[in-house]
Design an enzyme around this catalytic site. Structure first.
Site, PDB file in Angstrom:
ATOM      1  N   SER A 122       1.071  -1.601  -0.048  1.00 41.37           N
ATOM      2  CA  SER A 122      -0.025  -0.096   0.241  1.00 41.37           C
ATOM      3  C   SER A 122       1.187   1.490  -0.405  1.00 41.37           C
ATOM      4  O   SER A 122       1.563   1.376   0.864  1.00 41.37           O
ATOM      5  CB  SER A 122      -0.615  -0.054   1.013  1.00 41.37           C
ATOM      6  OG  SER A 122      -1.864  -0.960   0.977  1.00 41.37           O
ATOM      7  N   CYS A 259     -22.387 -10.459  -5.792  1.00 38.28           N
ATOM      8  CA  CYS A 259     -21.658 -10.242  -4.714  1.00 38.28           C
ATOM      9  C   CYS A 259     -21.242 -11.904  -4.037  1.00 38.28           C
ATOM     10  O   CYS A 259     -21.257 -11.584  -2.966  1.00 38.28           O
ATOM     11  CB  CYS A 259     -21.675  -9.477  -4.033  1.00 38.28           C
ATOM     12  SG  CYS A 259     -21.374  -7.961  -4.912  1.00 38.28           S
ATOM     13  N   CYS A 274     -18.426  -9.342   2.976  1.00 35.96           N
ATOM     14  CA  CYS A 274     -17.089  -9.315   2.153  1.00 35.96           C
ATOM     15  C   CYS A 274     -17.098  -8.122   2.717  1.00 35.96           C
ATOM     16  O   CYS A 274     -16.686  -7.971   4.579  1.00 35.96           O
ATOM     17  CB  CYS A 274     -18.582  -7.834   1.381  1.00 35.96           C
ATOM     18  SG  CYS A 274     -17.435  -6.377   0.207  1.00 35.96           S
ATOM     19  N   ASP A 275     -15.164  -7.458   2.630  1.00 35.36           N
ATOM     20  CA  ASP A 275     -14.816  -6.578   3.359  1.00 35.36           C
ATOM     21  C   ASP A 275     -15.701  -5.376   3.763  1.00 35.36           C
ATOM     22  O   ASP A 275     -15.111  -5.152   5.339  1.00 35.36           O
ATOM     23  CB  ASP A 275     -13.108  -6.303   2.597  1.00 35.36           C
ATOM     24  CG  ASP A 275     -12.247  -5.844   3.176  1.00 35.36           C
ATOM     25  OD1 ASP A 275     -12.560  -5.998   4.496  1.00 35.36           O
ATOM     26  OD2 ASP A 275     -11.676  -4.671   2.767  1.00 35.36           O
ATOM     27  N   CYS A 328     -19.994  -0.955  -6.965  1.00 30.94           N
ATOM     28  CA  CYS A 328     -19.865  -1.878  -5.529  1.00 30.94           C
ATOM     29  C   CYS A 328     -20.970  -1.087  -4.987  1.00 30.94           C
ATOM     30  O   CYS A 328     -20.568  -0.098  -5.188  1.00 30.94           O
ATOM     31  CB  CYS A 328     -18.584  -1.088  -5.419  1.00 30.94           C
ATOM     32  SG  CYS A 328     -18.101  -2.401  -3.709  1.00 30.94           S
ATOM     33  N   CYS A 346     -21.383   7.235  -9.925  1.00 35.88           N
ATOM     34  CA  CYS A 346     -22.738   7.308 -10.684  1.00 35.88           C
ATOM     35  C   CYS A 346     -21.399   7.764 -11.870  1.00 35.88           C
ATOM     36  O   CYS A 346     -20.971   7.670 -12.951  1.00 35.88           O
ATOM     37  CB  CYS A 346     -23.440   7.550 -11.307  1.00 35.88           C
ATOM     38  SG  CYS A 346     -24.473   6.977 -12.538  1.00 35.88           S
TER      39      CYS A 346
END
Length: 418
Positions: A122, A259, A274-275, A328, A346
């Site tokens: 990162s 998902c 999900c994370d 997402c 969007c």
């Protein structure tokens, strides 16, 4: 739903040695009320043994946090031991480690190289940009420590890529950021992920990117990449778009219409879909009590999966929805609980796809043609070798006007003899 799945594991939960200003996972200490959460050997053993027992073509472990290296090297040595203990002979097993890199030294890097870990490092950019949002607990910039870890990875031959969280600071100069990763760091594998976090009123946080910033950032990066680096630099987002256009497959959950591609496993064995949805109300179960089959078939997991294509009605008429898939869910839910909200990004995606999609399609068509030509060549070689091995010894070589020995029904000169 794809029955195959991978694991994204949080062995130290929210525990981390940095205090990144935009970190969404530090908030998990609000319901995991532990100062130093740690995955026990019992949970680790159960997770690895049960996962490797699932009948799938391959098994992928992704280690994240918080900061997973705060678990210590001995923990990851135990990971390797257990994977070897429970893995079947020839069973493909892969490990990915997403890390801030500050604790990596030569001993760490040697272990990662030995077991072929793919490391995601990162980095937000040069020191003055990186350190602004990614300080240590003591408030010191972390960039110099990341570079020290990076040098250890390079010395020991560890495969790594750079993940950059695009925020309100580094979004301002896309080319500078791109060239820093490509030229100064010498990295050809890039990930750019949008920083989107909401306050309690559903408004974007100050460090988040606006939709227009995100769209213009991606357009600028694309133009630089398209003009100079098509055959050199791999950008995960662009690769995923091309894979969708070429093969019709979603190599990333963002581009899928369901998902359910992985599970998040917390330090105590709790499982989430999900994370970005590690929340008490989204808990699916616990690996110490529930089988992977039960978790896959849970009604909450199914509802979460299908909510991906329960998007805003505006998406139905959007020319990009077949790729975007409504964005997402994290960017759609915001501070609320509805997948039918329009993604906050969007308008940014519309800017990006409007600027790039025709060129993406050109690249996709080129890739398809190259693959078709490669497949034809492979088939010709197969037939040629078959013809050579089937030629009758008594009559010598096959004549040009004889039937081809490969069995195609064509004359030899029109088939393998070309």
């Amino acid at each position: 739903m794809n029955k195959n799945f991978s694991l994204l594991i949080k062995p130290s939960s929210h525990g981390c040695n940095l205090r990144c200003k935009y970190c969404f996972y530090l908030k998990k200490k609000e319901f995991y009320n532990e100062t130093h959460p740690r995955m026990t050997e019992e949970v680790l053993d159960k997770m690895i043994s049960s996962f490797l027992a699932v009948d799938m073509p391959s098994h992928s472990f992704g280690w994240q946090g918080g900061e997973p290296t705060t678990m210590g090297l001995d923990f990851f040595k135990k990971v390797a031991d257990l994977q070897q203990k429970y893995g079947r002979n020839g069973q493909p097993v892969s490990n990915g480690l997403q890390t801030n890199g500050t604790l990596i030294n030569d001993e760490w890097a040697q272990h990662l190289a030995k077991y072929n870990f793919l490391v995601g490092l990162s980095i937000d950019g040069p020191a003055e940009i990186h350190d602004a949002n990614r300080p240590t607990i003591g408030g010191k910039g972390s960039h110099e420590f990341v570079m020290r870890g990076r040098d250890a990875l390079i010395r020991n031959g560890v495969d790594y890529n750079v993940l950059t969280l695009v925020n309100s600071l580094n979004v301002k100069d896309p080319v500078k950021l791109y060239k820093y990763v490509r030229d100064d760091l010498g990295v050809d594998f890039h990930q750019y992920i949008e920083c989107v976090e909401f306050d309690k009123k559903g408004q974007l946080m100050p460090y988040a990117v606006s939709p227009e910033q995100w769209g213009e950032f991606l357009c600028t990066i694309f133009d630089e990449w398209y003009a100079n680096d098509l055959n050199r630099v791999s950008i995960r987002l662009f690769d995923s778009i091309l894979n969708k256009l070429v093969a019709g497959q979603a190599s990333s959950c963002v581009f899928a219409n369901d998902c359910r591609q992985y599970f998040v496993v917390e330090h105590n064995g709790d499982v989430y879909p999900c994370d970005f949805f590690v929340k008490p109300e989204m808990k699916l179960g616990n690996i110490m009590e529930d089988s992977w089959g039960k978790l896959q078939n849970s009604s909450m997991y199914k509802d979460f999966g299908v909510a991906k294509h329960q998007w805003n009605s505006k998406c139905d008429t959007c020319p990009y929805v077949s790729i975007c898939q409504g964005c997402c869910q994290k960017n759609r839910w915001g501070a609320g609980t509805e997948s039918t909200n329009l993604s906050v990004l969007c308008s940014g995606w519309e800017i990006f796809y409007g600027h790039t999609l025709s060129r993406f399609k050109t690249l996709a068509n080129k890739i398809k043609k190259e693959r078709e030509e490669a497949a034809r060549y492979e088939e010709m070689e197969r037939r040629r070798m078959a013809a050579l091995t089937r030629q009758p010894a008594v009559h010598g070589k096959v004549g040009r006007n004889d039937n081809c020995p490969c069995g195609s029904g064509k004359k030899f000169k029109k088939c393998c003899g070309r």
